[in-house]
Scaffold this active site. Structure first.
Site, PDB file in Angstrom:
ATOM      1  N   SER A  63       3.559  -3.634   9.117  1.00  9.70           N
ATOM      2  CA  SER A  63       2.811  -4.752   8.502  1.00  9.70           C
ATOM      3  C   SER A  63       2.193  -4.423   7.153  1.00  9.70           C
ATOM      4  CB  SER A  63       1.702  -5.228   9.436  1.00  9.70           C
ATOM      5  OG  SER A  63       2.277  -5.976  10.462  1.00  9.70           O
ATOM      6  N   LYS A  66       3.390  -6.525   4.406  1.00 10.16           N
ATOM      7  CA  LYS A  66       2.924  -7.915   4.246  1.00 10.16           C
ATOM      8  C   LYS A  66       2.124  -8.085   2.950  1.00 10.16           C
ATOM      9  CE  LYS A  66       3.109  -9.125   9.163  1.00 10.16           C
ATOM     10  NZ  LYS A  66       3.248  -8.288  10.282  1.00 10.16           N
ATOM     11  N   TYR A 188      12.496 -10.671   7.963  1.00 11.41           N
ATOM     12  CA  TYR A 188      11.197 -10.157   8.415  1.00 11.41           C
ATOM     13  C   TYR A 188      11.363  -8.788   9.096  1.00 11.41           C
ATOM     14  CZ  TYR A 188       6.855  -9.763  11.040  1.00 11.41           C
ATOM     15  OH  TYR A 188       5.687  -9.293  11.570  1.00 11.41           O
ATOM     16  N   TYR A 239      -6.608  -7.317  11.039  1.00  8.72           N
ATOM     17  CA  TYR A 239      -6.579  -8.286  12.146  1.00  8.72           C
ATOM     18  C   TYR A 239      -7.963  -8.515  12.757  1.00  8.72           C
ATOM     19  CZ  TYR A 239      -2.037  -6.245  11.508  1.00  8.72           C
ATOM     20  OH  TYR A 239      -0.925  -5.727  10.949  1.00  8.72           O
ATOM     21  N   VAL A 257       1.659  -1.230  12.500  1.00 10.23           N
ATOM     22  CA  VAL A 257       1.743  -0.579  13.809  1.00 10.23           C
ATOM     23  C   VAL A 257       2.559   0.714  13.793  1.00 10.23           C
ATOM     24  CG1 VAL A 257       1.246  -2.600  15.255  1.00 10.23           C
ATOM     25  CG2 VAL A 257       3.616  -2.096  14.609  1.00 10.23           C
TER      26      VAL A 257
HETATM   27  N1  GLN Z   1       6.914  -5.530  12.969  1.00  7.50           N
HETATM   28  C1  GLN Z   1       5.674  -5.716  13.649  1.00  7.50           C
HETATM   29  C2  GLN Z   1       5.683  -7.036  14.393  1.00  7.50           C
HETATM   30  O1  GLN Z   1       6.186  -7.968  13.882  1.00  7.50           O
HETATM   31  C3  GLN Z   1       4.571  -5.656  12.662  1.00  7.50           C
HETATM   32  C4  GLN Z   1       3.195  -5.758  13.281  1.00  7.50           C
HETATM   33  C5  GLN Z   1       2.179  -4.840  12.683  1.00  7.50           C
HETATM   34  O2  GLN Z   1       2.477  -3.853  12.013  1.00  7.50           O
HETATM   35  N2  GLN Z   1       0.945  -5.113  12.985  1.00  7.50           N
HETATM   36  O3  GLN Z   1       5.204  -7.166  15.492  1.00  7.50           O
END
Ligand code: GLN
Length: 303
Positions: A63, A66, A188, A239, A257
């Site tokens: 993420s 993003k 994605y 988050y 993550v």
């Molecule tokens: N690829 C992960 C997902 O879509 C990314 C989530 C994250 O890094 N928090 O669930």
């Protein structure tokens, strides 16, 4: 500021927490990463890089990407993106569906999965190839070709991707996804699969510390847009732990993550820390502790 000795001190201080938490288990290819890894890098605004531990080891950015897709979508398309995604903390897990129905398919912010899907959808419309655009941007900003897609991770995410598919289809039912959902999901998952080191991520994020200027000094974003992205990172980048992160670290930050976190000291430097053991909100346990130590030791925070 002697960044190198600060980093060495941080590595010593957080050593007892390295290995705490668990690597992301819902993406099978990430579950097997050794939780005892730890690396941290700092890139100053002039492009000097300092590091400690596994700072040159590529890991799954997840993420953290993003932030970069948001910057690219704004750079290409401007402000109308904000009609399709909000800028408020969600207070819910990053992959939650609950708010989407009563908020008519408009995700709370660009850093939860639903919001990031909208941003990638916009970038796909604007460029025709969102994940390639992102990869090329990252390579240019860190000045090498090491950032790359990890096919195993992308395939693993796709195979375990029911929840992201549900988010995308649900938003499509409200007219908030322009491209075919399977195409969007592909972009994605490729985007999340990009692997990079702490050193390269710290370098690539420097436009956020340089008020919108890219590595070659051309302008990616206005000063005001760079401020806006940093603000959304501070309030939403980790988050449903964003309040705690702001309290402990006091910097804009974005986690993934894979166990990485990028943080920004506007006007000064960017940081990237990596350690795969995650807490319940999906943020690196040792990573948050290391950034907490950084701002405590140096006094460099936005507050
Ligand atoms: N690829 C992960 C997902 O879509 C990314 C989530 C994250 O890094 N928090 O669930």
């Amino acid at each position: 500021m002697n960044y190198q000795s600060v980093l060495e001190r941080i590595a010593e201080d957080v050593a007892p927490q390295v290995g705490h938490g668990t690597p992301a288990e819902y993406i099978p290819a990430l579950a097997s990463v050794d939780p005892h890894r730890f690396g941290m890098a700092i890139a100053d605004v002039d492009g000097n890089v300092y590091g400690v531990g596994d700072w040159r080891q590529p890991f799954s950015t997840q993420s953290i990407t993003k932030v970069f897709t948001l910057a690219l979508a704004l750079a290409h398309g401007g402000d109308d993106l904000w009609e399709r995604v909000g800028r408020e903390p969600s207070g819910n897990p990053f992959n939650s569906l609950v708010q989407l129905e009563y908020e008519s398919g408009i995700p709370r912010n660009p850093f939860i999965n639903a919001g990031a899907l909208v941003v990638t959808d916009r970038l796909l419309t604007l460029t025709g190839d969102a994940s390639r655009e992102l990869l090329e941007f990252l390579r240019q900003e860190c000045g090498n070709d090491r950032p790359s897609f990890d096919t195993e991770v992308a395939e693993s995410e796709s195979a375990a991707g029911s929840r992201n598919a549900a988010l995308a289809h649900f938003m499509a039912s409200y007219g908030n996804i322009a491209n075919p959902v399977p195409t969007l999901l592909d972009h994605y998952f490729w985007q999340c699969s990009i692997e990079m080191s702490c050193a390269d991520l710290a370098l690539a994020a420097r436009f956020l510390a340089r008020h919108g200027l890219r590595a070659d000094d051309s302008r990616l974003l206005s000063r005001s847009e760079a401020k806006q992205i940093n603000a959304v990172m501070l309030t939403c980048g980790t988050y449903d732990a964003a309040g705690e992160f702001a309290y402990r670290v006091g910097l804009p930050g974005k986690s993934g993550v894979g166990g990485g976190i990028v943080a920004v000291v506007p006007g000064r430097c960017t940081l990237c820390v990596w350690s795969p053991g995650l807490d319940e909100q999906g943020n690196s346990v040792a990573g948050v502790a290391a950034l907490d130590r950084f701002t405590t030791l140096t006094g460099l925070s936005v507050f």
